[in-house]
Enzyme design. Structure first.
Site, PDB file in Angstrom:
ATOM      1  N   ILE A 144       0.822  -1.218   0.000  1.00 22.87           N
ATOM      2  CA  ILE A 144       0.000   0.000   0.000  1.00 22.87           C
ATOM      3  C   ILE A 144       0.847   1.255   0.000  1.00 22.87           C
ATOM      4  CG2 ILE A 144      -2.113  -0.955   0.970  1.00 22.87           C
ATOM      5  CD1 ILE A 144      -1.150  -0.154   3.722  1.00 22.87           C
ATOM      6  N   GLY A 145       2.139   1.118  -0.034  1.00 19.59           N
ATOM      7  CA  GLY A 145       2.956   2.328  -0.086  1.00 19.59           C
ATOM      8  C   GLY A 145       4.421   1.990   0.043  1.00 19.59           C
ATOM      9  N   THR A 146       5.243   2.885  -0.440  1.00 18.82           N
ATOM     10  CA  THR A 146       6.670   2.680  -0.271  1.00 18.82           C
ATOM     11  C   THR A 146       7.287   3.973   0.224  1.00 18.82           C
ATOM     12  OG1 THR A 146       6.852   3.153  -2.596  1.00 18.82           O
ATOM     13  CG2 THR A 146       7.136   0.873  -1.965  1.00 18.82           C
ATOM     14  N   GLY A 147       8.335   3.843   0.979  1.00 23.27           N
ATOM     15  CA  GLY A 147       8.997   5.035   1.492  1.00 23.27           C
ATOM     16  C   GLY A 147      10.476   4.783   1.549  1.00 23.27           C
ATOM     17  N   GLY A 148      11.194   5.694   2.186  1.00 23.26           N
ATOM     18  CA  GLY A 148      12.640   5.597   2.241  1.00 23.26           C
ATOM     19  C   GLY A 148      13.135   4.323   2.901  1.00 23.26           C
ATOM     20  N   TYR A 149      12.349   3.808   3.854  1.00 22.88           N
ATOM     21  CA  TYR A 149      12.851   2.669   4.612  1.00 22.88           C
ATOM     22  C   TYR A 149      12.389   1.334   4.088  1.00 22.88           C
ATOM     23  CZ  TYR A 149      13.921   6.355   7.738  1.00 22.88           C
ATOM     24  OH  TYR A 149      14.403   7.503   8.258  1.00 22.88           O
ATOM     25  N   VAL A 177       5.233  -0.716   2.692  1.00 24.52           N
ATOM     26  CA  VAL A 177       4.206  -1.037   3.668  1.00 24.52           C
ATOM     27  C   VAL A 177       3.172  -1.950   3.014  1.00 24.52           C
ATOM     28  CG1 VAL A 177       2.526  -0.106   5.266  1.00 24.52           C
ATOM     29  CG2 VAL A 177       4.553   1.213   4.701  1.00 24.52           C
ATOM     30  N   ASP A 189      11.321  12.450  11.931  1.00 23.72           N
ATOM     31  CA  ASP A 189      10.797  12.395  10.567  1.00 23.72           C
ATOM     32  C   ASP A 189       9.300  12.661  10.554  1.00 23.72           C
ATOM     33  OD1 ASP A 189      10.600  12.104   7.844  1.00 23.72           O
ATOM     34  OD2 ASP A 189      10.680   9.921   7.872  1.00 23.72           O
TER      35      ASP A 189
END
Ligand SMILES: *[C@@H]1O[C@H](CO)[C@@H](O)[C@H](O)[C@H]1NC(C)=O
Ligand SMILES: *[C@@H]1O[C@H](CO)[C@@H](O)[C@H](O)[C@H]1NC(C)=O
Ligand SMILES: *[C@@H]1O[C@H](CO)[C@@H](O)[C@H](O)[C@H]1NC(C)=O
Ligand SMILES: *[C@@H]1O[C@H](CO)[C@@H](O)[C@H](O)[C@H]1NC(C)=O
Ligand SMILES: *[C@@H]1O[C@H](CO)[C@@H](O)[C@H](O)[C@H]1NC(C)=O
Length: 854
Positions: free
Chosen positions: A550-555, A558, A672
């Protein structure tokens, strides 16, 4: 009322209670008590003077001068239960949202000192009594959202001090009395959603101070009068959903301050007057559903502030003028159901803020330009029922927020591009074109077949059928039988081999978590009601299949998983950074264990984690509405997140940060904070996520120095450009950005920096608020917005030392908010910025919600 007076009132009242008991006014006390608006726990407390009851304050002589009850305090009684004639000193009566019933009693007309009367959002019936003309000091009269019937009494015209009049959402009928023209101080006139008719009286043209005129959703007829052009202070003109006919008067071009013009659903005819190009501040133009004709005037190209344009359901013709592609702040462009023609140029790629584009049911032709791929924020694209030709541009694939795509009823040909990376796509219609080739499998699974019908050469790619058809052809000759047998065997053997390979390459699926735990390769903590097996997670996500992402980020990414017990959780799969370092695993484990112990109602619960050589993930409570970032970018959800929810959101975030910085066992800096890390549940309540994740992933988690800047671009405190010291003031800055973003509806960007340099122009507060929401109509919400923006500006100070602490911010939200000393639309950001100093220097918290006049 100036700030000084407000504070004096607060202080004098305080003194009265504590130091010198005031004269006890028996009649006032019994009026309050007999109303039964306060519960027995308050009225029965003999040590509690009526002046100290919640929502009551008194003047120096012990007379009640304020009653301030609102949704915090439901009354549910009858408005007539209060004997107003016994409260002669009342100046301020606020009873919004208190579930009051009954009629407006004549006694209320005896309150000749009253300046503020707010009875809005109750269940009041009957008429507005003509004796309100005795309330000669009245400045604010809100009776909206009741069931008041009858006509507007002409006597209202005697209230010459009136600045704000809101009678909206009632059952008023008849016409607007001509005496309205006597209200020279009127700034805001709201009659929306009643049964009023007739034409707009000429006398309205005298009210040149007016900022807001909202006559929407009534039965007004006749033309829009040309004297409307006299109201040069207007910022908002809402005349939609009436029966106005004739032309749009060219005098409308005099309204240089207008930001919102809504004329939709009337019977206006003629063409758009060229003078509309003078409305330099216009941000919203809605002419939807009228009988307007002709071409769009070139002058519209001067309206560079424009963000929302709806010209749909008219009879506009001709090609779109090229300037439209230079209105770079456009977010909504609705031109559907007209007779527009011509093609769409590649300059469409300039509109990088566009969220919705609807060109359906026109006569556009030519190809869909590939520059459409530049519209990175696009969520709704409807080009249906035109004459578009050519291929569906593959660039659509990169529009990651695209959620509705309608291209039906055109002449598009070629293959359907692989739209599978558009993970938010939930409505698709490609029917009635000339598309060919296989329908991508994931689309077949996700959309009904009606999305593809009417395309002759499009087919479902089904391996078993293809195979069967082929075998029926070759069964004729024995040689082919043999070949077929060999062929089939190859397939069988081959696929077994492949399955084996696949199994080998996915050892995680077959190894029991306990075994892994023993081997020291797998660590887990489940602070969950019941133990979640590692396998449940793997099964629920089909080993982290992309479709659950459902999502991607720097780490990392998800995923959403539904556990066998029915509960949904969010899994944050982190990039494995320290794969082979056992000491890292140990500190990681300690850190997470600590994080799972954090308990705050606005911080996302971390249920546990899993650490394995191949993967590492954290398990969180699942939030149905995703991140604030996404909600603010979704037209529908952003509107659902109304002002009072946004106010709560900012306050809850402040309380959560204050708790983590100052009140919990092991204070912690988030590092953050951004709108990506504020998540919303199904009721749009906010939760701060990722507390400690930054720290988890930083090598030296014990110190406040950071080797790599952890924050999100656009939210990082400016001092981090030259120092590596991260302290809680960095969170305060990021909080300021998020608070502003929530009010503006998008990242504040340059607003803050231009404001903070002294040369920046002074921006009016109402100009920056999210244009998708109606102006805040509740006083308490308007006050909260003012407070939020002034605190946010303080948080955004370039100097960390001049930023408040989160504790100060949190406490300011908890303090009682006094009414604004200025009307909402007169407040500018510079005023708020200067004003917020007063409480930073130790002044009373109330100061930040009021504004001094001097
Ligand atoms: C009465 O009010 C006072 C002051 O708020 C409070 O301290 C006291 O507990 C109350 N007494 C009762 C019986 O509720
Ligand atoms: C009116 O009051 C009801 C409950 O009393 C509340 O649910 C609703 O949100 C209020 N509406 C407005 C427009 O304030
Ligand atoms: C425009 O509307 C006015 C008033 O409704 C009507 O009298 C007039 O005939 C209309 N003009 C056209 C061209 O339709
Ligand atoms: C575009 O406009 C048409 C016609 O009014 C409407 O049916 C359709 O739902 C709109 N498309 C989107 C994506 O809102
Ligand atoms: C296709 O578009 C034409 C006009 O362009 C319209 O008349 C027709 O109803 C549309 N058909 C469908 C299925 O939408």
């Amino acid at each position: 009322m100036s700030l000084v007076v407000l504070i004096t009132i607060a202080f004098s009242c305080y003194n009265l209670i504590v130091a010198a008991p005031p004269a006890f006014k028996q009649s006032e006390a019994s009026a309050l008590r007999n109303s039964r608006w306060w519960p027995p726990s308050v009225t029965g407390n003999t040590t509690l003077l009526y002046c100290a009851w919640p929502g009551v304050s008194c003047d120096d002589h012990g007379s009640v001068d304020w009653i301030y009850l609102t949704n915090m305090y439901r009354i549910g009684g009858n408005l007539s239960d209060m004997n107003f004639s016994l409260l002669p000193s009342l100046t301020y009566l606020q009873l919004m949202n208190t579930e009051l019933t009954g009629v407006i009693p004549l006694q209320i007309c005896t309150l000749s000192r009253l300046t503020h009367l707010d009875l809005s959002n109750n269940s009041l019936v009957g008429k507005l009594p003509p004796c309100v003309q005795n309330l000669i000091n009245l400045e604010v009269l809100y009776i909206d959202h009741n069931q008041i019937s009858g006509s507007i009494p002409p006597e209202l015209g005697n209230l010459e001090r009136l600045t704000d009049l809101n009678l909206g959402f009632n059952a008023l009928n008849g016409v607007v009395p001509l005496t309205i023209g006597r209200l020279h101080n009127l700034k805001s006139l709201i009659f929306s959603s009643n049964d009023l008719g007739g034409s707009i009286p000429l006398e309205l043209g005298n009210l040149t101070e007016m900022h807001i005129v909202d006559l929407s959703c009534n039965n007004f007829t006749g033309p829009i009068p040309s004297f409307i052009g006299n109201l040069t202070s207007l910022t908002l003109l809402y005349l939609q959903e009436n029966k106005f006919g004739g032309f749009i008067p060219p005098e409308i071009g005099n309204l240089m301050n207008l930001t919102h013009l809504n004329l939709q659903r009337n019977k206006l005819n003629g063409s758009i007057p060229l003078e509309i190009g003078d409305l330099r501040n216009l941000r919203l133009l809605n002419l939807n559903s009228n009988n307007l004709v002709g071409k769009i005037p070139l002058e519209l190209g001067r309206l560079i502030e424009m963000s929302f344009v709806d010209l749909s359901s008219n009879v506009f013709t001709g090609p779109l003028p090229s300037f439209i592609w230079n209105l770079t702040f456009l977010t909504y462009l609705s031109l559907q159901v007209n007779k527009f023609s011509g093609s769409i140029p590649s300059a469409i790629g300039n509109l990088e803020y566009l969220i919705k584009l609807n060109l359906s049911e026109n006569r556009f032709h030519g190809a869909i330009p590939s520059e459409i791929g530049n519209l990175r924020r696009l969520e709704f694209l409807d080009l249906s029922s035109n004459n578009f030709v050519g291929k569906i541009p593959v660039e659509l694939v990169i529009l990651r927020w695209l959620s509705q795509l309608d291209l039906h009823n055109n002449s598009l040909f070629g293959l359907i591009p692989a739209l599978k990376s558009n993970s938010f796509l939930y409505r698709l219609n490609l029917s009635y074109n000339h598309l060919k080739g296989p329908i991508p499998k994931n689309l077949v699974a996700a959309f009904p077949h009606t999305a593809f019908i009417g395309n002759d050469d499009l087919y479902y790619f089904d391996e078993t059928q293809t195979y069967r058809r082929r075998s029926s052809v070759i069964l004729h000759t024995p040689v082919f039988i043999l070949l077929a047998v060999v062929f089939i065997s190859c397939i069988v053997i081959g696929s077994c081999f492949l399955i084996q390979l696949a199994t080998k390459s996915m050892p995680i699926k077959t190894v029991q978590p306990e075994t892994l735990e023993k081997n020291g390769n797998f660590l887990s903590i489940w602070n969950y009601d019941g133990k979640i097996a590692y396998e449940d997670i793997i099964n629920a996500t089909e080993d982290f299949d992309l479709k659950y992402c459902i999502g991607t980020g720097g780490y990392g990414s998800v995923y959403r998983a539904r556990l066998p017990n029915g509960k949904a959780v969010a899994l944050k799969k982190l990039h494995r950074l320290e794969a082979e370092d056992p000491s890292f695993d140990k500190s990681f484990r300690n850190e997470v264990k600590h994080l799972t112990e954090i308990r705050h109602r606005s911080i996302i619960k971390l249920h546990g984690f899993c650490l394995h050589r191949r993967c590492m993930f954290l398990i969180y409570e699942f939030m149905e509405n995703g991140s604030l970032f996404c909600v603010l970018r979704d037209d529908v959800e952003a509107v659902e997140l109304d002002w009072s929810k946004r106010v709560d959101l900012v306050q809850d975030t402040a309380h959560a940060l204050s708790y983590m910085h100052h009140d919990c066992a092991r204070p912690m800096v988030h590092r953050d904070i951004s709108s990506n890390n504020i998540l919303l549940n199904s009721r749009m309540q906010a939760f701060v996520s990722d507390f400690g994740t930054t720290r988890l992933l930083d090598h030296d988690s014990s110190s406040n120095f950071t080797a790599n800047i952890a924050g999100t671009y656009g939210y990082i405190a400016p001092e981090l450009a030259y120092t590596l010291i991260v302290n809680e003031k960095c969170d305060v800055y990021s909080f300021g950005v998020v608070a502003m973003e929530t009010m503006i509806g998008e990242h504040p960007g340059d607003i803050v920096s231009t404001l903070l340099t002294s040369s920046g122009e002074d921006i009016m507060l109402h100009r920056i608020l999210d244009p998708r929401l109606p102006f805040p109509r509740e006083n308490s919400v308007a006050r909260s917005i003012v407070l939020i923006v002034s605190l946010a500006l303080a948080c955004l100070s370039a100097n960390p030392k001049s930023r408040p602490t989160m504790k100060q911010v949190s406490e300011a939200f908890l303090a009682r908010k006094l009414p604004l000393a200025k009307s909402f639309h007169e407040i500018s950001l510079a005023q708020l910025q200067n004003n917020n100093r007063s409480w930073l220097e130790g002044g009373p918290t109330e100061a930040s919600s009021g504004l001094s006049d001097e």
